[in-house]
Write an enzyme that holds these catalytic residues in place. Structure first.
Site, PDB file in Angstrom:
ATOM      1  N   GLN A  24       5.065   0.065   7.146  1.00  0.00           N
ATOM      2  CA  GLN A  24       4.712  -1.650   7.077  1.00  0.00           C
ATOM      3  C   GLN A  24       5.543  -2.395   8.019  1.00  0.00           C
ATOM      4  O   GLN A  24       5.834  -1.973   9.037  1.00  0.00           O
ATOM      5  CB  GLN A  24       4.801  -1.753   5.346  1.00  0.00           C
ATOM      6  CG  GLN A  24       3.868  -2.069   4.694  1.00  0.00           C
ATOM      7  CD  GLN A  24       2.883  -3.375   5.049  1.00  0.00           C
ATOM      8  OE1 GLN A  24       3.431  -4.198   6.014  1.00  0.00           O
ATOM      9  NE2 GLN A  24       1.549  -3.588   4.539  1.00  0.00           N
ATOM     10  N   GLY A  44       1.085  -5.014   7.830  1.00  0.00           N
ATOM     11  CA  GLY A  44       0.517  -6.449   7.413  1.00  0.00           C
ATOM     12  C   GLY A  44      -1.089  -5.985   7.475  1.00  0.00           C
ATOM     13  O   GLY A  44      -1.830  -6.339   6.334  1.00  0.00           O
ATOM     14  N   GLY A  72       0.670  -1.233   0.166  1.00  0.00           N
ATOM     15  CA  GLY A  72      -0.016   0.065   0.005  1.00  0.00           C
ATOM     16  C   GLY A  72       0.803   1.143  -0.140  1.00  0.00           C
ATOM     17  O   GLY A  72       1.372   1.590  -0.971  1.00  0.00           O
ATOM     18  N   CYS A 103      15.642 -17.891   4.118  1.00  0.00           N
ATOM     19  CA  CYS A 103      15.123 -19.538   4.559  1.00  0.00           C
ATOM     20  C   CYS A 103      14.719 -19.354   5.787  1.00  0.00           C
ATOM     21  O   CYS A 103      15.398 -18.629   6.694  1.00  0.00           O
ATOM     22  CB  CYS A 103      16.408 -20.192   4.207  1.00  0.00           C
ATOM     23  SG  CYS A 103      17.896 -20.076   5.024  1.00  0.00           S
ATOM     24  N   HIS A 114      -5.635  -4.309   3.923  1.00  0.00           N
ATOM     25  CA  HIS A 114      -5.318  -3.581   5.139  1.00  0.00           C
ATOM     26  C   HIS A 114      -5.568  -2.293   5.088  1.00  0.00           C
ATOM     27  O   HIS A 114      -5.615  -1.511   6.227  1.00  0.00           O
ATOM     28  CB  HIS A 114      -3.817  -4.222   5.554  1.00  0.00           C
ATOM     29  CG  HIS A 114      -2.732  -3.491   4.817  1.00  0.00           C
ATOM     30  ND1 HIS A 114      -2.537  -4.151   3.743  1.00  0.00           N
ATOM     31  CD2 HIS A 114      -2.244  -2.387   4.839  1.00  0.00           C
ATOM     32  CE1 HIS A 114      -1.404  -3.250   3.069  1.00  0.00           C
ATOM     33  NE2 HIS A 114      -1.233  -2.240   3.810  1.00  0.00           N
ATOM     34  N   THR A 140      -4.527  -9.282  -1.263  1.00  0.00           N
ATOM     35  CA  THR A 140      -4.465  -7.927  -1.927  1.00  0.00           C
ATOM     36  C   THR A 140      -4.324  -6.942  -0.693  1.00  0.00           C
ATOM     37  O   THR A 140      -4.086  -7.442   0.420  1.00  0.00           O
ATOM     38  CB  THR A 140      -5.801  -7.437  -2.401  1.00  0.00           C
ATOM     39  OG1 THR A 140      -6.667  -7.861  -1.024  1.00  0.00           O
ATOM     40  CG2 THR A 140      -6.583  -8.431  -3.463  1.00  0.00           C
ATOM     41  N   TYR A 189      -6.935  -1.041  -1.910  1.00  0.00           N
ATOM     42  CA  TYR A 189      -7.818  -2.026  -2.526  1.00  0.00           C
ATOM     43  C   TYR A 189      -8.702  -1.273  -3.518  1.00  0.00           C
ATOM     44  O   TYR A 189      -9.422  -0.181  -3.160  1.00  0.00           O
ATOM     45  CB  TYR A 189      -8.597  -2.460  -1.293  1.00  0.00           C
ATOM     46  CG  TYR A 189      -9.610  -3.776  -1.913  1.00  0.00           C
ATOM     47  CD1 TYR A 189      -9.301  -5.066  -1.559  1.00  0.00           C
ATOM     48  CD2 TYR A 189     -10.750  -3.691  -2.647  1.00  0.00           C
ATOM     49  CE1 TYR A 189      -9.871  -6.063  -1.876  1.00  0.00           C
ATOM     50  CE2 TYR A 189     -11.550  -4.708  -2.852  1.00  0.00           C
ATOM     51  CZ  TYR A 189     -11.137  -5.905  -2.558  1.00  0.00           C
ATOM     52  OH  TYR A 189     -11.685  -6.922  -2.965  1.00  0.00           O
ATOM     53  N   GLU A 233      -5.392  -9.671 -10.293  1.00  0.00           N
ATOM     54  CA  GLU A 233      -4.707  -8.474  -9.827  1.00  0.00           C
ATOM     55  C   GLU A 233      -5.242  -7.446 -10.749  1.00  0.00           C
ATOM     56  O   GLU A 233      -5.503  -7.556 -11.981  1.00  0.00           O
ATOM     57  CB  GLU A 233      -3.245  -8.445 -10.287  1.00  0.00           C
ATOM     58  CG  GLU A 233      -2.358  -6.983 -10.228  1.00  0.00           C
ATOM     59  CD  GLU A 233      -2.586  -6.422  -9.038  1.00  0.00           C
ATOM     60  OE1 GLU A 233      -3.073  -5.231  -8.940  1.00  0.00           O
ATOM     61  OE2 GLU A 233      -2.294  -6.937  -7.910  1.00  0.00           O
ATOM     62  N   ARG A 266       1.524  -4.072 -12.342  1.00  0.00           N
ATOM     63  CA  ARG A 266       1.788  -5.058 -11.187  1.00  0.00           C
ATOM     64  C   ARG A 266       1.989  -6.555 -11.866  1.00  0.00           C
ATOM     65  O   ARG A 266       3.006  -7.265 -11.630  1.00  0.00           O
ATOM     66  CB  ARG A 266       0.759  -5.075 -10.148  1.00  0.00           C
ATOM     67  CG  ARG A 266       0.643  -3.824  -9.337  1.00  0.00           C
ATOM     68  CD  ARG A 266       1.438  -3.941  -8.216  1.00  0.00           C
ATOM     69  NE  ARG A 266       1.498  -2.690  -7.568  1.00  0.00           N
ATOM     70  CZ  ARG A 266       0.650  -2.641  -6.343  1.00  0.00           C
ATOM     71  NH1 ARG A 266      -0.123  -3.543  -5.812  1.00  0.00           N
ATOM     72  NH2 ARG A 266       0.625  -1.522  -5.619  1.00  0.00           N
TER      73      ARG A 266
END
Length: 561
Positions: free
Chosen positions: A130, A496, A53, A414, A271, A268, A277, A196, A201
């Protein structure tokens, strides 16, 4: 009026062994800050947006320049304080203290809403960090690939006898995080149809090899999925469309005997209803204009669309399709919009990931400050050497090398846990010391980890003891990483899942080959995952309690030692 967040210049991190700062302890955050805004890494670097976002690396371009200039002159006995993307102070500390301490988007709980944050943001008083955007350790979409892969593999184990061959996953969102889904699905052996609404994107994911094909109609995408699943191939397609339209249409077709997905999820940027969105029926261009001219209308339309989106996901769940929330808070929005059954399907952490968290296993990542991919390949080999029996991890590293395109500075992720992180960090530091690597490496992680986040609709959903919303844990994690000597430490809010729904912390440590770095690595990379084992042991998880005993953790109020 000039937008302080817009600039057309191109930022790329320096490469090689030459310093631009006084030491590698300040060169490392400088390079990683710049790497976050590399056009091959960030989603919208001209606006300082890294991913998620409006997740930014700095509050304004002036702040970016001031941070960079300060890092170049910072000494090994000073610490820079960054408040929501603004460099507010430099203070005398000591050599083992973090060189940077970061706090992003933190609000007193009563005021922790998007409305209040957006007011502050508009006044230039705040920045949304974020998770790894404002903490300068984003490594591109690879950063979430293995977590998504582990989730899909575990779903295959639980629902399809361990194999996703001939199966397909339906999802939405191909942004910085969601873009990992098609590649993770393919690595797990499944096909993927990812919806999407922004064609740029999809094109970005095609260019970086995270998605295989593009479709502009549902029929075209389904034809590809049908062909691939029948052939037993694992491939992915990005479908240009709106999930709030495509998901309900697929439910309708499924109920009429049409195609049925084998797993359903979504990533998407739900949040952030204002910026993340696209409302049903709107164009991307219209959305961009109305975000400025009529934000309330945008948010209302987006929330209504999310409700339709979640209603479709619940319909899949009710039809017996394994369905999971991937941590974007879309269920919460749907419930607030009047859909009482929005939480019918589970989040991915309680469904598939929590047993890993109980052992401190999470998203360990590192980046080569040299800029040379060979440094990463050498560390890959070292990981294999030090984990001889872990065939699952070895397979991951092989697939990652074959399939994952580096974005910006070469990096690897990892999932490893308590004990292994410390061993790997010390080994990497020794490789720098011996000249096996061309320059130091930085070692960090996502804020999505076992002991560093409180997020009741994501990482800490449905905790065994009901402690989902207790946010002491990420605060303790940040404090301990600071005391242990991480190179930079961050404490954020809202990552998130959005404002009011999470608090989380991050750390990064630089392995520059020195004995001082080895001592810090030993402390940080043991203590950091140990807080995750502690947190889950406190909640009563047997796996965590056993791990704590096995690793000799001293937990007086939990183990009585």
């Amino acid at each position: 009026m000039t937008n302080p967040r817009h600039n057309i210049r191109e930022i790329r991190s320096p490469r090689g062994p030459e310093l631009n700062a006084k030491s590698w302890m300040t060169e490392a955050p400088l390079r990683m800050l710049m790497n976050n805004l590399d056009p091959d890494v960030a989603e919208n670097p001209n606006e300082l947006v890294v991913y998620g976002g409006i997740g930014r690396a700095a509050r304004t371009w002036e702040d970016f320049d001031r941070i960079a200039a300060t890092l170049k002159t910072l000494t090994e006995e000073e610490t820079l304080l960054v408040q929501s993307g603004k460099p507010v102070g430099v203070f005398r500390t000591h050599k083992d203290a973090p060189r940077v301490l970061i706090a992003n988007s933190n609000l007193v709980p009563h005021w922790a809403t998007w409305d209040h944050f957006n007011e502050l943001d508009k006044k230039g008083l705040a920045m949304y960090g974020q998770m790894t955007a404002g903490s300068w350790i984003y490594i591109g979409t690879q950063g979430i690939v293995q977590g998504t892969y582990e989730t899909f593999v575990e779903a295959g184990r639980q629902h399809y006898n361990g194999s996703l061959k001939g199966k397909w996953i339906l999802t939405g969102g191909l942004g910085g995080m969601g873009g990992a889904q098609p590649l993770a699905a393919v690595m797990a052996g499944a096909c993927c149809l990812a919806v999407e609404s922004d064609e740029t994107r999809i094109d970005f994911r095609l260019r970086t090899r995270y998605v295989d094909e593009k479709a502009t109609s549902l029929d075209e995408a389904l034809a590809m999925i049908d062909k691939w699943t029948k052939a037993g191939e694992a491939k992915s397609v990005g479908l240009l469309g709106n999930a709030a339209e495509i998901f309900p249409e697929l439910v309708k077709r499924m109920k009429a005997g049409g195609p049925r997905p084998d797993i359903v999820t979504d990533q998407t940027s739900a949040h952030d209803p204002l910026n993340g969105y696209l409302p049903l029926g709107w164009t991307v261009a219209e959305h961009k204009i109305k975000r400025e001219s009529d934000p309330k209308a945008v948010e209302a339309a987006a929330r209504a669309s999310m409700k339709m989106h979640v209603e479709a996901m619940v319909a899949f769940w009710d039809a017996g399709v394994p369905t999971l929330d991937y941590g974007n808070n879309i269920r919460q929005v749907a419930k607030e919009e009047g859909f009482e059954n929005a939480f019918a399907f589970p989040g991915f952490v309680p469904a598939y990931i929590r047993p890993l968290f109980c052992r401190g296993i999470g998203p360990f990542r590192w980046a080569a400050l040299s800029g040379d991919p060979e440094d990463i390949y050498k560390t890959d080999a070292k990981v294999k050497e030090l984990t001889p029996g872990n065939t699952h991890l070895h397979n991951w590293l092989d697939m990652a090398r074959e399939r994952i395109a580096f974005q910006g500075l070469p990096a690897r992720i990892c999932w490893v846990g308590l004990g292994d992180r410390e061993r790997l960090g010390l080994a990497f530091n020794e490789m720098v010391k011996n000249g096996e690597l061309k320059a130091p490496v930085v070692i960090g992680r996502d804020h999505l980890d076992s002991g560093s986040v409180a997020s009741p609709n994501r990482e800490t959903e449905a905790m065994k003891d009901g402690s989902d919303a207790v946010s002491d844990w990420p605060l303790l994690n940040a404090l301990l990483n600071t005391a242990s000597g991480a190179t930079w430490v961050s404490l954020h809010h809202g990552g998130g899942v959005g404002m009011g729904f999470s608090q989380h912390s991050g750390m990064v440590i630089c392995a520059d080959g020195t004995d001082d770095a080895a001592r810090r690595i030993e402390r940080v990379l043991w203590n950091d995952p140990a807080t995750g084992v502690m947190r889950h042991a406190d909640a009563g998880y047997d796996i965590a309690l056993d791990c704590a005993k096995d690793k000799g953790l001293r937990l007086p109020g939990i183990l009585g030692n």
